[in-house]
Write a protein that holds these residues in place. Structure first.
Motif, PDB file in Angstrom:
ATOM      1  N   ARG A 476      20.397 -16.350 -31.855  1.00 56.63           N
ATOM      2  CA  ARG A 476      19.015 -15.870 -31.986  1.00 56.63           C
ATOM      3  C   ARG A 476      18.959 -14.381 -32.323  1.00 56.63           C
ATOM      4  N   ASP A 477      19.964 -13.612 -31.881  1.00 54.96           N
ATOM      5  CA  ASP A 477      20.033 -12.172 -32.145  1.00 54.96           C
ATOM      6  C   ASP A 477      21.374 -11.898 -32.834  1.00 54.96           C
ATOM      7  N   PRO A 478      21.416 -11.903 -34.167  1.00 56.18           N
ATOM      8  CA  PRO A 478      22.693 -11.751 -34.873  1.00 56.18           C
ATOM      9  C   PRO A 478      23.437 -10.464 -34.543  1.00 56.18           C
ATOM     10  N   ALA A 479      22.727  -9.361 -34.346  1.00 58.05           N
ATOM     11  CA  ALA A 479      23.395  -8.091 -34.052  1.00 58.05           C
ATOM     12  C   ALA A 479      24.094  -8.156 -32.698  1.00 58.05           C
ATOM     13  N   ARG A 480      23.411  -8.712 -31.713  1.00 53.14           N
ATOM     14  CA  ARG A 480      24.030  -8.866 -30.398  1.00 53.14           C
ATOM     15  C   ARG A 480      25.239  -9.796 -30.475  1.00 53.14           C
ATOM     16  N   ALA A 481      25.103 -10.900 -31.210  1.00 55.61           N
ATOM     17  CA  ALA A 481      26.214 -11.844 -31.353  1.00 55.61           C
ATOM     18  C   ALA A 481      27.422 -11.165 -31.997  1.00 55.61           C
ATOM     19  N   GLU A 482      27.184 -10.316 -32.999  1.00 55.45           N
ATOM     20  CA  GLU A 482      28.297  -9.636 -33.656  1.00 55.45           C
ATOM     21  C   GLU A 482      28.963  -8.627 -32.720  1.00 55.45           C
ATOM     22  N   SER A 483      28.177  -7.993 -31.834  1.00 55.49           N
ATOM     23  CA  SER A 483      28.765  -7.096 -30.846  1.00 55.49           C
ATOM     24  C   SER A 483      29.709  -7.864 -29.919  1.00 55.49           C
TER      25      SER A 483
END
Length: 571
Positions: A476-483
């Protein structure tokens, strides 16, 4: 010379096939092959067989006392579990390249449910995601069971045709292609194999082979007569078939404490011995799940065991939940956690108010324990399928993620965990009619209610919504997932470069644990070639502890932060 197995359809290499079934209660058995009825010859032990010309791709059924039924050892089905079965030549697939496997010390397991791993829910779609997992540092895919069950969706633990890949996922060759793709990227593939029970829908064995079962039930249905040679042959053929015909790297054997042969699990030990004699050109890894915490299988040829102690004590320590099986760790979870860090298991037969459990395991290698912060079991057997991160929060989850991947035990990630997914993983199934759906809902509600969950408002386990909600991707939050993915990638790179060589050098003693305050630990794990040191705070700072001088990885500051960890690796 080994007697022919009384199960299945197999090519004999000369254009003929042998069809066999064990039906000791039957008076007449015939093979229906492409509509032709061919009488089968009875054997002396209740087995029936015939040898006839055949070819791959032919539909067949067994006519047993007038009833047409699928082959319980079917390699593939045309449609549902009711039949017909399909002849399959297991040698026809072109593997294109050889595969020499990987050592157990290199294993980073990734548990995957084919149906919810991708939007398509197929082997082919899952194969397209494999390069991404390999790039993260995953080295071993552990497939949740893929044996065919009734309906289109389910966890897989209710399979009834143990050798047939579930057709909603794809064909046998599409599963082989998945395995080949994984191995092409350097990843092993292990299968979760269920040999302790059959699912409640579509199992026809009791009708013509009642001696296959016993009057000692399992938690999921009738017990299986593992003392009988015909039953042993059925499961032995299934295991060896999966291993050899799909070029698997091993198994996770489900709930082996319910595989009862009356001979201290001689069947499992014999199966392990036979697998070890095979010349497959690759190591085969055997992992079991055994709630008793016993070591006898690991001492007799099995490589490792799912270590529920680690998950359970960590869960109780950080969530405060003590219902159901968590109650065993309610008294002092952080002391139990220290013991698990030091010795592998928390329960090793010591006195306990609920009674002793387990045997001493500190003599085993660190790789004899598969540790996980969450699995399909621990998430899915909750009323609302919450993941660990949803219960303890982001900061704590990142620290425990790092701890898991830097300990010497073999780590297992559940799909989505590598990117911090908060999507639930619910129990779901697809019963054939409303009466059975109602029975599942009522049974599930009663079971979860008994152990303290609010099951009255749980999602309907028989509905499509529970299945769809259990997909962890896309985030749902791609930036968080990439972190999160960057964190996982860094940790697994460190593990491959610095920790795996120590594991290969061998363990030289048990862990040395020092407590620094109520919820913080300093741990030292010694090896022949060096050591791992870790300092972790899991709710309170490590009072009086000094930071590690040659830190290889740090997340937060465990000497000042409620949640933090750092690790030092020397060689």
């Amino acid at each position: 010379m080994t007697a022919p197995s009384p199960w299945g359809a197999r090519p004999l290499g000369d254009g003929s096939w042998r069809f066999s079934i064990w039906a000791p209660a039957a008076r007449y058995v015939a093979l229906l092959l492409e509509g032709r009825e061919l009488a089968m010859e009875p054997g002396r032990a209740g087995d029936w067989s015939c040898r006839i010309p055949a070819r791959p791709g032919m539909a067949y059924l067994f006519r047993i006392d007038g009833r047409d039924l699928p082959d319980p050892a079917s390699r593939a089905q045309i449609g549902g579990v009711e039949g017909p079965s399909l002849t399959v030549d297991p040698e026809a697939f072109d593997w294109a390249r050889t595969w020499s496997g990987r050592s157990l010390e290199e294993a980073v397991f990734f548990e995957l449910h084919v149906g919810t791993f991708t939007r398509e829910g197929t082997f082919a779609a899952a194969a397209r995601r494999l390069p991404d997992l390999a790039a993260l540092g995953v080295t071993a895919i552990q497939l949740m069971p893929v044996a065919q069950f009734m309906g289109r969706r389910g966890w897989g633990y209710d399979g009834v045709l143990i050798r047939a890949p579930h057709p909603a996922y794809g064909t046998p060759d599409e599963l082989r292609a998945f395995v080949a793709e994984a191995q092409g990227h350097g990843m092993m593939v292990l299968l979760d194999l269920v040999m302790n029970h059959f699912g409640p829908f579509g199992n026809f064995l009791p009708d013509y082979a009642p001696d296959f079962f016993t009057d000692q039930p399992t938690p999921w249905g009738d017990g299986i007569a593992f003392h009988r040679p015909e039953v042993q042959a059925f499961f032995r053929d299934a295991a060896l078939g999966w291993l050899c015909e799909y070029r698997l790297d091993g198994f996770r054997l489900d709930a082996v404490h319910e595989i009862r042969d009356g001979q201290d699990q001689r069947f499992l030990r014999a199966l392990s011995d036979e697998i070890r004699t095979l010349d497959l050109g690759r190591p085969v890894h055997l992992i079991c799940e055994d709630e008793r915490n016993l070591t006898h299988l690991r001492e007799a040829g099995f490589d490792a065991e799912w270590n529920d102690d680690w998950h359970n004590v960590l869960h109780v320590a950080l969530t405060g939940e003590t219902q159901g099986y968590y109650s065993r760790y309610a008294r002092d979870p952080f002391a139990d956690l220290a013991r698990a860090l030091e010795r592998g298991q928390a329960d090793e037969g010591q006195p306990h108010p609920e009674g002793p459990r387990g045997t001493e395991a500190a003599h085993l290698s660190w790789t004899a324990f598969v540790n996980a912060n969450q699995t399909h079991d621990q998430i899915g057997n909750r009323a609302h399928g919450e993941r660990f991160i949803s219960l303890i929060g982001e900061e704590a989850a990142r620290v425990t993620h790092a701890v898991l991947l830097c300990m010497p035990f073999l780590p297992l990630l559940f799909m989505g965990e590598e990117e911090g997914s908060e999507a639930p993983f619910l129990f779901f199934c697809d019963p054939p009619d409303e009466a059975m759906r109602r029975a599942v809902r009522d049974g599930r509600r009663a079971e979860l209610g008994r152990i303290g969950y609010d099951a009255e408002h749980m999602p309907d386990p028989t509905g499509l919504e529970a299945f769809e909600a259990s997909r962890p991707y896309p985030a749902r939050d791609p930036a968080r997932a990439e972190s999160w993915r960057a964190l996982t990638r860094d940790l697994l790179d460190l593990r491959a470069r610095r920790i795996v060589p120590l594991l290969k050098s061998g363990k030289s003693g048990i862990g040395d644990v020092t407590r620094h305050g109520p919820r913080a630990f300093a741990v030292r794990w010694p090896f022949e070639a060096g050591e791992i040191r870790m300092l972790m705070s899991l709710g309170t700072p490590a009072t009086g502890a000094a930071s590690l001088p040659a830190c290889a990885f740090r997340l937060g500051d465990p000497t000042h932060d409620a949640f933090g960890m750092e690790v030092e690796i020397t060689a």
